[in-house]
Design an enzyme around this catalytic site. Sequence first.
Site, PDB file in Angstrom:
ATOM      1  N   ASP A 261       0.873  -1.170   0.000  1.00 45.34           N
ATOM      2  CA  ASP A 261       0.000   0.000   0.000  1.00 45.34           C
ATOM      3  C   ASP A 261       0.911   1.220   0.000  1.00 45.34           C
ATOM      4  O   ASP A 261       2.084   1.144   0.387  1.00 45.34           O
ATOM      5  CB  ASP A 261      -0.968   0.000   1.192  1.00 45.34           C
ATOM      6  CG  ASP A 261      -2.153   0.952   0.940  1.00 45.34           C
ATOM      7  OD1 ASP A 261      -2.076   1.770   0.007  1.00 45.34           O
ATOM      8  OD2 ASP A 261      -3.153   0.876   1.677  1.00 45.34           O
TER       9      ASP A 261
HETATM   10  C1  BGC Z   1      -4.941   3.419  -0.026  1.00 38.94           C
HETATM   11  C2  BGC Z   1      -5.054   2.406  -1.138  1.00 38.94           C
HETATM   12  C3  BGC Z   1      -4.871   3.086  -2.477  1.00 38.94           C
HETATM   13  C4  BGC Z   1      -3.529   3.808  -2.473  1.00 38.94           C
HETATM   14  C5  BGC Z   1      -3.246   4.532  -3.767  1.00 38.94           C
HETATM   15  C6  BGC Z   1      -3.671   4.243  -0.140  1.00 38.94           C
HETATM   16  O1  BGC Z   1      -3.694   5.270   0.778  1.00 38.94           O
HETATM   17  O2  BGC Z   1      -4.994   2.766   1.216  1.00 38.94           O
HETATM   18  O3  BGC Z   1      -6.296   1.754  -1.085  1.00 38.94           O
HETATM   19  O4  BGC Z   1      -4.972   2.163  -3.503  1.00 38.94           O
HETATM   20  O5  BGC Z   1      -3.525   4.753  -1.428  1.00 38.94           O
HETATM   21  O6  BGC Z   1      -4.091   5.610  -3.932  1.00 38.94           O
END
Ligand code: BGC
Length: 740
Positions: A261
Amino acid sequence: MKYLTSFLLLLTSIFLQAQTPVYLDPTKDIETRVEDALKRMTLAEKIDVIHAQSKFSSAGVKRLGMPDFWTDDGPHGVRPDVLWDEWEQAGQTNDSCVAFPALTCLAASWNPEAARAYGHALGEEALYRGKGMILGPGVNIYRTPLGGRNFEYMGEDPYLTSRMVVPYVQGLQSCGVASCVKHYCLNNDEEYRHQVNVIISDRALHEIYLPGFEAAVKEGKAWGVMGAYNLYKDEHNCHNQYTLNKILKKDWGFDGVLVSDWGGVHDFDQAVKNGLDMEFGTWTDGLTMGATNAYDQYFLSKRYQKAIVEGRYTTKELDEKVRRVLRLFFRTTMNKQRPYGFLCSESHYEVAQKVAAEGIVLLKNDGNVLPIKPEGKKILVVGENAIKMMTVGGGSSSLKAQHEISPLQGLQMRLKGICDVEYARGYVGDVSGNYNGVTTGQDLKDDRAPEVLIAEAVEKAKTADYVIIFGGLNKSDYQDCEGHDRKTMDLPYNQDKLITALAAVNKQTVYVNISGNAVCMPWRKQVPAIVQGWFLGSEAGIGLADMLLGKTNPSGHLPFTWYENLNQVGAHSFGESAFPGIWREGKKIIDEEYKEGIYVGYRWTDKQKLKPTFAFGHGLSYTTFKVSNLKVLSPVTTDGNMTFTVDVTNTGSVEGSDVVQLYITDQKCSVDRPVKELKAFQKVNLKPGETKTITLKTDKRALSFWDEASDGWKAEPGEFIAWAGDSSDRLPCKVKFTLK
Ligand code: BGC
């Protein structure tokens, strides 16, 4: 001469074949191509493909003709492009999309084919936009109605989630676009997502929190999985020996990429060894730390390269990561068989509408207030959520929709020339309308005092034939939004007062709740009709208007238990240590112990004999159904495979769809087991008076529990009961069977 030409042609083709490197030869199997490409790559090239080079992309291998790899959120539509290393908009004019209903709505459809269509339509949009991977779907379990991201997930039940995620992944990947199933795992609340260390029994982990991921990997064959921010067994889930190396890769045989993530990587040695394949988002807030060489500072970047050159690591782990990335390339960007992409196509809007129609849940309909009979009537629409755009906001799932039809607009469109539609604001919630530089363009400012707004709505309601209130939550912080959890289960912005006041003066009051979470409804006995309207995306207003007017017959069923209040929630029954957790000394880690164990959702309310406002699986229709005649084909089984048949009849006067649900009870077991658990379901469409006999199959897993002693699934011989009906609290049929 003729022979000479043929001979020359033959020679040329042999020569050309010899020229085509193995990794580019689509007739060769993927593993052969991967090994061939791997052999040709330099150390620097290998390092380059395993970490980000911008907010949403990683490098390809230029020299070998492999394009850069682009990911994008996910999961409800393709997110608009941001700048290379800023969260601000890139300002493209070609990145508006179709916003599909949120995944809670998809789950509420209980229709796996709708999930397949959803995934496929999203895949086509992603392809057109040049994305190789969509960051979704999300399958974290709904543990508490305070969870800020529940709207992005598929509810509380591991079986329902599993059945819905598989076709979504398959539909998406049939376009040659990878899914990245998230957030693996135990990311069930938002507030302290970077610091939470989840403490949980192996049994609850395997029975409740993992099945959605397991199904996505084993059955859906997901090409990507995203590690979660939080910790488990004191290791972050983006580099966790137990969840990644052991469970995901070894036990489930996952052959795709584990993507971190964004900013979820914290430890160098663990990043190398504990199952992480691609690192995204570290140290690049684009503001203070987004220096031009920010990506070189990643854990899996120059530092890793140096450590290998200096002999501190061999290339064993690196090659394993690169193999997975290459597999991803050959499945997506290097796949010549990929279909064409389409953006904002009619067929995509149709999917959005169909999912909305199938997911909206009619929770209550006393006196058949719904569907509305509009001819010659006056309809009053009340509430900010009747006009507020919901596709902007909520965090990373925020979109730039080509259009979004609000509930008020939807009703106005459908009722044009048929009856009067009046509007009163009723309450003011959050009037801001932008996320990461995408603005709704709406001016929702209204400075009137709450009492004035209520008084105005009440006055108008007195002379209206129907009052339709659109309330609920929105995508602002501390509501249905990433990054925080809700602070209470109550409706915000004085809505309880408004709804009570309107219901007191108008007997035909309909409340439509817009949210991805359950909310307290202290007034529910006074309001004759209640609808759960989710976040429906581009076609929201059409979906809701069609349902309210009876153009579509509601067939959604709740994917989670609608509790009366937090006292009915397992996670909230053990004090702070179970939610949100207790900080360790130094305030770096907060331990959150899932003390309710496997008793999540209806498993908890069943055990505690609590009556929620609306049960898991509940959903009404404009017709009525009878579920009867449950039979088990062979009442004694040795392998655990069961076949059931059950009749479902439309006993009303309009066509409609019911969701037949099968639950199983283990009557006697060496471990404590839930009162019942969902193990099969089927959505069935029926004409008035029609009866269909449906077949439901279950396997040994449906009878099993996770046995901590043997670290595996175990079904104990003995008596079981199967129940059938169309809600977890409406199961008129029962049949016994025995596992020998
Ligand atoms: C989120 C993810 C997301 C990623 C990219 C993160 O903060 O938890 O779900 O895909 O950002 O935007």
